[in-house]
Design an enzyme around this catalytic site. Structure first.
Site, mmCIF file in Angstrom:
data_model
loop_
_atom_site.group_PDB
_atom_site.id
_atom_site.type_symbol
_atom_site.label_atom_id
_atom_site.label_comp_id
_atom_site.label_asym_id
_atom_site.label_seq_id
_atom_site.Cartn_x
_atom_site.Cartn_y
_atom_site.Cartn_z
ATOM 1 N N GLY A 185 2.440 -7.450 -10.020
ATOM 2 C CA GLY A 185 3.745 -7.115 -9.471
ATOM 3 C C GLY A 185 4.243 -5.717 -9.778
ATOM 4 O O GLY A 185 5.459 -5.498 -9.832
ATOM 5 N N SER A 186 3.324 -4.733 -9.925
ATOM 6 C CA SER A 186 3.822 -3.369 -10.189
ATOM 7 C C SER A 186 4.550 -2.812 -8.954
ATOM 8 O O SER A 186 5.520 -2.052 -9.099
ATOM 9 C CB SER A 186 2.697 -2.438 -10.650
ATOM 10 O OG SER A 186 1.783 -2.186 -9.614
ATOM 11 N N ASN A 187 4.138 -3.202 -7.764
ATOM 12 C CA ASN A 187 4.877 -2.772 -6.564
ATOM 13 C C ASN A 187 6.226 -3.484 -6.471
ATOM 14 O O ASN A 187 7.214 -2.883 -6.045
ATOM 15 C CB ASN A 187 4.055 -3.028 -5.296
ATOM 16 C CG ASN A 187 3.047 -1.924 -5.065
ATOM 17 O OD1 ASN A 187 3.422 -0.794 -4.773
ATOM 18 N ND2 ASN A 187 1.773 -2.235 -5.243
ATOM 19 N N LYS A 199 -2.168 -14.369 -0.310
ATOM 20 C CA LYS A 199 -2.269 -15.519 0.601
ATOM 21 C C LYS A 199 -1.860 -15.082 2.000
ATOM 22 O O LYS A 199 -1.058 -14.148 2.149
ATOM 23 C CB LYS A 199 -1.324 -16.629 0.147
ATOM 24 C CG LYS A 199 -1.708 -17.230 -1.172
ATOM 25 C CD LYS A 199 -2.864 -18.192 -0.983
ATOM 26 C CE LYS A 199 -3.326 -18.735 -2.320
ATOM 27 N NZ LYS A 199 -4.454 -19.658 -2.160
ATOM 28 N N ASN A 217 3.857 -5.277 4.507
ATOM 29 C CA ASN A 217 2.806 -5.414 3.498
ATOM 30 C C ASN A 217 2.386 -4.025 3.058
ATOM 31 O O ASN A 217 2.444 -3.072 3.838
ATOM 32 C CB ASN A 217 1.594 -6.149 4.078
ATOM 33 C CG ASN A 217 0.495 -6.330 3.043
ATOM 34 O OD1 ASN A 217 0.774 -6.697 1.891
ATOM 35 N ND2 ASN A 217 -0.749 -6.083 3.414
ATOM 36 N N HIS A 246 -0.906 -1.949 1.555
ATOM 37 C CA HIS A 246 -2.366 -2.071 1.460
ATOM 38 C C HIS A 246 -2.918 -0.793 0.821
ATOM 39 O O HIS A 246 -2.521 0.308 1.213
ATOM 40 C CB HIS A 246 -2.966 -2.274 2.853
ATOM 41 C CG HIS A 246 -4.434 -2.545 2.815
ATOM 42 N ND1 HIS A 246 -4.948 -3.789 2.518
ATOM 43 C CD2 HIS A 246 -5.490 -1.719 2.986
ATOM 44 C CE1 HIS A 246 -6.276 -3.711 2.528
ATOM 45 N NE2 HIS A 246 -6.633 -2.467 2.810
ATOM 46 N N ASP A 267 -3.985 -7.575 8.177
ATOM 47 C CA ASP A 267 -4.046 -6.108 8.053
ATOM 48 C C ASP A 267 -4.029 -5.363 9.386
ATOM 49 O O ASP A 267 -4.507 -4.225 9.465
ATOM 50 C CB ASP A 267 -5.313 -5.668 7.277
ATOM 51 C CG ASP A 267 -5.248 -6.048 5.811
ATOM 52 O OD1 ASP A 267 -4.134 -6.240 5.294
ATOM 53 O OD2 ASP A 267 -6.313 -6.136 5.178
ATOM 54 N N GLU A 282 1.461 4.192 -4.197
ATOM 55 C CA GLU A 282 2.095 2.962 -3.698
ATOM 56 C C GLU A 282 3.513 2.837 -4.264
ATOM 57 O O GLU A 282 4.456 2.495 -3.545
ATOM 58 C CB GLU A 282 1.286 1.726 -4.128
ATOM 59 C CG GLU A 282 -0.073 1.625 -3.470
ATOM 60 C CD GLU A 282 -0.790 0.320 -3.813
ATOM 61 O OE1 GLU A 282 -0.181 -0.750 -3.733
ATOM 62 O OE2 GLU A 282 -1.985 0.385 -4.181
HETATM 63 C C1 GAR Z 1 -1.794 -3.275 -4.812
HETATM 64 O O1 GAR Z 1 -2.730 -2.234 -4.948
HETATM 65 C C2 GAR Z 1 -1.648 -3.659 -3.347
HETATM 66 O O2 GAR Z 1 -1.734 -2.568 -2.461
HETATM 67 C C3 GAR Z 1 -2.846 -4.569 -3.181
HETATM 68 O O3 GAR Z 1 -2.861 -5.345 -4.366
HETATM 69 C C4 GAR Z 1 -2.334 -4.563 -5.441
HETATM 70 C C5 GAR Z 1 -1.235 -5.357 -6.125
HETATM 71 O O4 GAR Z 1 -0.808 -4.709 -7.287
HETATM 72 N N1 GAR Z 1 -2.730 -5.370 -2.006
HETATM 73 C C6 GAR Z 1 -3.780 -5.694 -1.243
HETATM 74 O O5 GAR Z 1 -4.918 -5.401 -1.519
HETATM 75 C C7 GAR Z 1 -3.415 -6.484 0.017
HETATM 76 N N2 GAR Z 1 -4.544 -6.568 0.884
HETATM 77 P P1 GAR Z 1 0.597 -5.090 -7.949
HETATM 78 O O6 GAR Z 1 0.588 -6.625 -8.148
HETATM 79 O O7 GAR Z 1 0.563 -4.393 -9.279
HETATM 80 O O8 GAR Z 1 1.670 -4.624 -7.057
#
Ligand code: GAR
Length: 201
Positions: A15-17, A94, A110, A112, A153, A182
């Site tokens: 969950g850093s985003n 998911k 989303n 990516h 995607d 991101e």
């Molecule tokens: C992030 O890099 C996001 O872009 C990616 O998962 C990571 C989650 O990091 N998402 C995908 O690959 C979706 N296809 P986070 O939990 O630290 O935010």
């Protein structure tokens, strides 16, 4: 735009985003409020991050439901109960049920970790994306924020930013450099949506 945008985030892991979005709301960069965090996985650290900010959390896993329709009904009733206006997927691993996509058409984002349409689709998530970028010998990669539609995607691209691939990069070093971008691009983009500068249609 009148009032604050009510945002729900969906996450599966760290969950850093999500944190970047929570911080963006708290600082006033985003004219919005994070009102709900939904995780499919009760061990997700994203839940902890939300609780630290007194944000409501729910664990809703597809494994508890007999059908996609039943899962969608539960998600839709929870979102409606909080008058959610925008859904941000933040490392949600998911597939969003089609009924939710239909009900929130052009209101689900989303993030990516690559320059879609390259390095998207099935199996392209997390570290696997960066492994594929390095294996393909790419000189640059990046971050994409897109609308979520029924095909993985493939929704309309809303924002993109490039990130260089450096000689000697490992999947982990590249992941780190991409994540930093991101954490800038997601709150910036949601801020532009919340202010009405960027229209999703
Ligand atoms: C992030 O890099 C996001 O872009 C990616 O998962 C990571 C989650 O990091 N998402 C995908 O690959 C979706 N296809 P986070 O939990 O630290 O935010």
């Amino acid at each position: 735009m009148a009032g604050k945008l009510r945002i729900a985030a969906f996450a599966s892991h760290g969950g850093s985003n999500l944190q970047a979005l929570i911080d963006g709301c708290a600082s006033g960069q985003i004219a919005g409020e994070m009102v709900l965090v939904i995780c499919n996985n009760r061990k997700a650290y994203a839940l902890e991050r939300a609780r630290k900010h007194q944000i409501e959390t729910l664990v809703i896993s597809d494994t508890e439901f007999d059908s996609e329709t039943a899962l969608a009904q539960e998600l839709l009733s929870q979102l409606a109960a909080r008058s959610v206006g925008l859904i941000c997927l933040a490392g949600y691993m998911k597939k969003m049920p089609n009924d939710v996509i239909r009900a929130y058409r052009n209101r689900i984002l989303n993030i990516h970790p690559a320059l879609l349409p390259k390095f998207g689709g099935k199996g392209m998530y997390g570290i696997h994306v960066h492994e594929a970028v390095l294996a393909a010998g790419e000189k640059e990669t990046g971050v994409t924020i897109h609308l979520v539609d029924e095909v993985y995607d493939s929704g309309k691209i809303v924002a993109q930013r490039r990130v260089p691939v450096n000689p000697g990069d490992t999947p982990e070093s590249l992941q780190q450099r991409v994540l930093e971008i991101e954490h800038q691009l997601y709150p910036e983009t949601v801020a532009r949506i919340a202010s009405g500068e960027l229209r999703l249609e």
